[in-house]
Design a protein around this motif. Structure first.
Motif, short mmCIF file in Angstrom:
data_model
loop_
_atom_site.label_atom_id
_atom_site.label_comp_id
_atom_site.label_asym_id
_atom_site.label_seq_id
_atom_site.Cartn_x
_atom_site.Cartn_y
_atom_site.Cartn_z
N ILE A 188 0.83 -1.20 0.00
CA ILE A 188 0.00 0.00 0.00
C ILE A 188 0.86 1.25 0.00
N ILE A 189 1.96 1.24 0.77
CA ILE A 189 2.86 2.40 0.76
C ILE A 189 3.50 2.56 -0.62
N ALA A 190 3.93 1.46 -1.22
CA ALA A 190 4.54 1.53 -2.56
C ALA A 190 3.55 2.06 -3.58
N GLY A 191 2.29 1.64 -3.47
CA GLY A 191 1.27 2.13 -4.40
C GLY A 191 1.01 3.61 -4.24
N CYS A 192 0.97 4.08 -3.00
CA CYS A 192 0.72 5.52 -2.77
C CYS A 192 1.88 6.38 -3.27
N ILE A 193 3.11 5.96 -2.99
CA ILE A 193 4.26 6.72 -3.50
C ILE A 193 4.33 6.58 -5.02
N LEU A 204 -1.54 0.71 -9.22
CA LEU A 204 -2.74 -0.10 -9.04
C LEU A 204 -2.37 -1.54 -8.67
N LEU A 205 -1.38 -2.10 -9.35
CA LEU A 205 -0.93 -3.45 -9.04
C LEU A 205 -0.33 -3.53 -7.63
N ALA A 206 0.39 -2.49 -7.22
CA ALA A 206 0.99 -2.50 -5.89
C ALA A 206 -0.08 -2.47 -4.80
N LEU A 259 2.73 -7.59 -6.70
CA LEU A 259 3.71 -6.63 -6.17
C LEU A 259 5.00 -6.65 -6.98
N ILE A 260 5.46 -7.83 -7.35
CA ILE A 260 6.69 -7.91 -8.14
C ILE A 260 6.47 -7.34 -9.55
N LEU A 261 5.31 -7.60 -10.14
CA LEU A 261 4.99 -7.01 -11.45
C LEU A 261 4.95 -5.48 -11.36
N SER A 262 4.44 -4.96 -10.26
CA SER A 262 4.42 -3.52 -10.06
C SER A 262 5.83 -2.95 -10.00
N ALA A 263 6.72 -3.60 -9.25
CA ALA A 263 8.11 -3.13 -9.15
C ALA A 263 8.80 -3.17 -10.51
N VAL A 264 8.58 -4.24 -11.26
CA VAL A 264 9.19 -4.36 -12.59
C VAL A 264 8.63 -3.29 -13.53
N GLY A 265 7.32 -3.04 -13.46
CA GLY A 265 6.71 -2.02 -14.31
C GLY A 265 7.25 -0.62 -14.03
N THR A 297 12.06 6.99 -7.60
CA THR A 297 11.43 5.68 -7.72
C THR A 297 12.04 4.61 -6.83
N MET A 298 13.11 4.92 -6.12
CA MET A 298 13.78 3.87 -5.37
C MET A 298 12.90 3.31 -4.26
N PHE A 299 12.11 4.14 -3.58
CA PHE A 299 11.29 3.61 -2.50
C PHE A 299 10.08 2.83 -3.00
N PRO A 300 9.32 3.31 -4.00
CA PRO A 300 8.22 2.45 -4.44
C PRO A 300 8.68 1.14 -5.07
N ILE A 301 9.79 1.16 -5.80
CA ILE A 301 10.30 -0.08 -6.39
C ILE A 301 10.78 -1.03 -5.29
N ALA A 302 11.54 -0.50 -4.33
CA ALA A 302 12.07 -1.34 -3.25
C ALA A 302 10.94 -1.87 -2.37
N PHE A 303 9.97 -1.03 -2.04
CA PHE A 303 8.87 -1.47 -1.17
C PHE A 303 8.02 -2.52 -1.87
N ALA A 304 7.70 -2.31 -3.14
CA ALA A 304 6.89 -3.30 -3.87
C ALA A 304 7.66 -4.60 -4.06
N GLY A 305 8.94 -4.51 -4.38
CA GLY A 305 9.74 -5.71 -4.55
C GLY A 305 9.89 -6.50 -3.26
N LEU A 306 10.18 -5.79 -2.16
CA LEU A 306 10.33 -6.47 -0.87
C LEU A 306 8.99 -7.05 -0.40
N GLY A 307 7.91 -6.29 -0.59
CA GLY A 307 6.60 -6.81 -0.23
C GLY A 307 6.24 -8.05 -1.03
#
Length: 122
Positions: free
Chosen positions: A10-15, A58-60, A78-84, A95-105
Motif C-alpha cells: 500500500i505504501i509503494a502504491g501511494c508513493i 494499481l498493481l501495488a 507486487l513484483i509485477l508492479s516493481a518491474v513495471g 522511484t527507489m522507494f516504491p520499487i524497493a517497497f513493492a519488490g520487498l513486499g
C-alpha cells in the motif's frame, strides 16, 4: 510476513501514484507543448510511461491488499508492479522507494510460510 507485504504494497502504491502523476503529466505536457519537449527532452517510450503510471501503482495496492489472504497472487502483483515502475521510470531518487517497497513486499508475500487455505472463488 503477510502483514508486512500488505503495508509495503500500500505504501509503494501511494508513493508510486505520486511518481505516476508527474510522469503521466509530463508526457501530456510535452505532447501538447513542443517547447517543453525541446527544452527538457522526452522519455524514450512515453506510452510505456503513461501505462505504467496508472497500472503499476494499481498493481501495488491490489497486491498489498491481497497479500494477507492470497499471498502468492499478491506477491506476483507486487513484483509485477516493481518491474513495471523500473521499466518505465528507471531506478532513481524518486522511484527507489516504491520499487524497493513493492519488490520487498512481493518477496515477503511469496515467502510467507503457511500456504493459502483452499476455498471456492465464487
Amino acid at each position: 510476513m503477510r502483514t508486512a507485504a500488505l503495508a509495503l504494497g500500500i505504501i509503494a502504491g501511494c508513493i508510486g501514484m505520486i511518481v505516476g502523476f508527474f510522469g503521466f503529466g509530463y508526457t501530456e505536457l510535452a505532447r501538447h507543448f513542443a517547447e517543453v519537449e525541446e527544452m527538457f527532452g522526452m522519455f524514450a517510450e512515453p506510452e510505456l510511461v503513461r501505462i505504467a503510471s496508472v497500472v503499476s501503482p494499481l498493481l501495488a495496492i491490489a497486491g498489498g491488499a491481497m497479500a494477507p489472504s492470497r499471498a502468492f497472487v499478491g506477491g506476483l502483483l507486487l513484483i509485477l508492479s516493481a518491474v513495471g515502475m523500473y521499466m518505465a521510470f528507471g531506478f532513481n531518487v524518486f522511484t527507489m522507494f516504491p520499487i524497493a517497497f513493492a519488490g520487498l513486499g512481493g518477496l515477503l508475500a511469496l515467502a510467507a510460510g503457511k500456504p493459502d487455505e483452499p476455498k471456492a472463488h465464487f
